[in-house]
Scaffold this active site. Structure first.
Site, short mmCIF file in Angstrom:
data_model
loop_
_atom_site.label_atom_id
_atom_site.label_comp_id
_atom_site.label_asym_id
_atom_site.label_seq_id
_atom_site.Cartn_x
_atom_site.Cartn_y
_atom_site.Cartn_z
N CYS A 112 51.01 77.73 38.98
CA CYS A 112 52.19 75.50 40.18
C CYS A 112 52.34 75.47 38.25
O CYS A 112 52.60 74.69 37.71
CB CYS A 112 50.46 75.13 39.63
SG CYS A 112 50.04 75.47 41.77
N HIS A 235 51.54 67.75 37.29
CA HIS A 235 51.92 68.44 38.92
C HIS A 235 51.23 67.90 39.33
O HIS A 235 50.37 67.36 40.08
CB HIS A 235 51.56 69.83 38.24
CG HIS A 235 50.62 70.54 39.52
ND1 HIS A 235 52.07 71.32 40.21
CD2 HIS A 235 49.99 71.71 39.55
CE1 HIS A 235 51.17 71.99 41.35
NE2 HIS A 235 49.80 72.18 41.37
N ASN A 265 51.58 69.71 47.50
CA ASN A 265 51.17 70.15 46.39
C ASN A 265 52.66 71.82 46.57
O ASN A 265 52.05 72.76 47.15
CB ASN A 265 50.38 71.52 45.81
CG ASN A 265 50.25 71.93 45.05
OD1 ASN A 265 51.16 72.53 44.13
ND2 ASN A 265 48.75 72.79 44.42
O1 UT7 Z 1 47.98 74.04 41.87
C1 UT7 Z 1 47.08 74.02 42.33
C2 UT7 Z 1 46.31 74.17 43.84
N1 UT7 Z 1 44.76 73.43 44.22
C3 UT7 Z 1 44.68 72.50 43.41
O2 UT7 Z 1 45.20 71.77 42.97
C4 UT7 Z 1 43.08 72.60 44.97
C5 UT7 Z 1 42.28 71.30 43.59
N2 UT7 Z 1 40.99 70.50 44.70
C6 UT7 Z 1 41.10 69.76 44.89
O3 UT7 Z 1 42.26 69.04 44.93
C7 UT7 Z 1 39.67 69.35 45.83
O4 UT7 Z 1 38.44 70.23 45.51
C8 UT7 Z 1 39.79 69.51 47.45
C9 UT7 Z 1 41.24 69.05 48.20
C10 UT7 Z 1 40.51 71.34 48.09
C11 UT7 Z 1 38.46 69.11 48.45
O5 UT7 Z 1 38.46 68.14 47.82
P1 UT7 Z 1 36.34 68.00 47.22
O6 UT7 Z 1 36.47 66.50 47.54
O7 UT7 Z 1 36.55 68.73 46.29
O8 UT7 Z 1 36.13 68.42 48.81
P2 UT7 Z 1 34.95 69.62 49.01
O9 UT7 Z 1 35.45 71.26 48.39
O10 UT7 Z 1 33.70 69.12 48.13
O11 UT7 Z 1 34.53 69.00 50.87
C12 UT7 Z 1 34.36 68.81 50.63
C13 UT7 Z 1 33.73 69.07 52.41
C14 UT7 Z 1 33.47 70.13 52.60
O12 UT7 Z 1 32.52 70.21 53.74
P3 UT7 Z 1 30.52 70.07 53.45
O13 UT7 Z 1 30.49 71.99 52.93
O14 UT7 Z 1 30.46 69.29 52.79
O15 UT7 Z 1 30.57 69.59 55.01
C15 UT7 Z 1 34.75 70.74 53.08
O16 UT7 Z 1 34.32 71.83 54.20
O17 UT7 Z 1 34.89 68.12 53.35
C16 UT7 Z 1 35.02 69.56 53.85
N3 UT7 Z 1 36.25 70.28 54.13
C17 UT7 Z 1 37.65 69.53 55.30
N4 UT7 Z 1 37.29 68.42 56.82
C18 UT7 Z 1 38.63 67.77 56.46
C19 UT7 Z 1 37.78 70.65 53.13
N5 UT7 Z 1 39.14 70.73 53.89
C20 UT7 Z 1 38.66 69.98 54.61
C21 UT7 Z 1 39.61 69.50 55.65
N6 UT7 Z 1 39.64 68.40 56.51
N7 UT7 Z 1 41.35 70.27 55.26
#
Ligand code: UT7
Length: 310
Positions: A112, A235, A265
């Site tokens: 990215c 980005h 993204n």
């Molecule tokens: O270009 C670079 C590419 N990557 C990025 O930019 C990613 C950077 N990271 C992020 O943007 C965030 O970490 C995410 C959007 C990927 C995730 O958000 P978060 O606030 O960090 O959520 P989390 O990973 O802490 O997950 C919270 C909960 C989890 O459930 P539990 O374990 O707390 O029960 C996940 O399993 O949300 C769950 N979860 C979802 N729920 C519904 C993860 N993905 C999803 C989803 N729908 N799509």
């Protein structure tokens, strides 16, 4: 020679995949996606359209807007992690298709942050007078390496391309300063193993820290301060990450580009696509100070302070 942007182009597939479409594919909700990422929909290329097709469309538009012919291009740099195949490069495919006969051509892999790496590489050739015109393309067909059963990643990504023709610009304009960086020890947090594998939380923490720091660093290197910034183009990965960078610069909301809602993204293409949209919306004007900043798998990062105009 100062190196700047002479013309821009973009290509986006027509097919829109909305959050409600995704609700039918994985265990997720429109509400979760919107509040955690800011994304409402993304574009997905069809089976007939590969990375080089998107790259080509954006390149043709950029050359037209720059008023430069393909024959005049000295170098083609394509930032992508989703090339049509490992080789020949997308850049070589473009060279042929555009008829850019004298151009050297290569792909560049910095995920990215790829467009930042591409622009800064181009700058070195232009600054030293080695080359006059460099075509830099950021392009991704991430849909072909997305695991559509993995809700952690399937909701985030989209396809697209953005291109810039770079060349010499008047004094005081163009790239004023840059920062590039990499931390290979973080490679385990975001990589391709057939499909994209990501530790979202780790990437999030890195991105929030790095985006803010890199913005401040390029301003310092250019002898400028936060108050001088007219527009921030981060980005487009996640609205919460982008907001953190905006707040670090004390910028009002209307001074930051926000296309993640519509396109998700799109990795290496997100910054040039955003640039095109802001320019079209009249938000970027000659002599504005633009800060661009990207981060991605590698881990990699890059930022540029650029004075707009030819
Ligand atoms: O270009 C670079 C590419 N990557 C990025 O930019 C990613 C950077 N990271 C992020 O943007 C965030 O970490 C995410 C959007 C990927 C995730 O958000 P978060 O606030 O960090 O959520 P989390 O990973 O802490 O997950 C919270 C909960 C989890 O459930 P539990 O374990 O707390 O029960 C996940 O399993 O949300 C769950 N979860 C979802 N729920 C519904 C993860 N993905 C999803 C989803 N729908 N799509």
């Amino acid at each position: 020679m100062n190196a700047g942007v002479l013309g821009l182009g973009r290509a986006l597939p027509e097919k829109i995949l909305t959050n409600s479409d995704l609700e039918k594919m994985v265990d997720t909700s429109d509400e979760w996606i919107r509040t955690r990422t800011g994304i409402r929909e993304r574009r997905i290329a069809d089976d007939q359209t590969d990375t080089s097709d998107l790259a080509y469309q954006s390149a043709v538009e950029a050359l037209k807007n720059a008023n430069i012919t393909a024959e005049e291009v000295d170098l083609i740099l394509v930032a992508t992690v989703t090339p049509d195949q490992p080789f020949p490069s997308v850049a070589c495919m473009l060279q042929e298709r555009l008829g850019a006969k004298k151009a050297a051509a290569m792909d560049l892999s910095a995920a990215c942050a790829g467009f930042m790496y591409g622009m800064i590489t181009a700058q070195q050739f232009i600054k030293t007078n080695a080359y006059k015109y460099v075509l830099v393309v950021g392009v991704e067909k991430l849909s072909k390496i997305t695991d559509w059963d993995d809700r952690n990643t399937a909701v985030l990504f989209g396809d697209g391309a953005g291109a810039a023709v770079m060349g010499p610009v008047s004094e005081g304009r163009g790239i004023l300063s840059f920062e590039l960086g990499a931390d290979g020890s973080g490679g385990k947090h975001l990589y391709q193993d057939e499909n994209i594998v990501m530790n979202g939380r780790e990437v999030f923490k890195f991105a929030v820290r790095q985006m803010g720091e890199s913005c401040i660093n390029v301003l310092e290197k250019a002898g400028l301060s936060k108050e001088d910034v007219d527009f921030l183009i981060p980005h487009q990965a996640n609205i919460r990450i982008m907001e953190a960078a905006r707040q670090r610069l004390d910028l009002p909301v209307e001074k930051m580009s926000m296309t993640v809602e519509k396109y998700g993204n799109t990795s290496a293409s997100s910054i040039p696509i955003a640039m095109v949209e802001e320019l079209e919306a009249g938000k970027i004007k000659d002599d504005d100070l633009i800060v661009m900043v990207g981060f991605g798998g590698g881990l990699t990062w890059g930022a540029i302070a650029l004075r707009w105009g030819r």
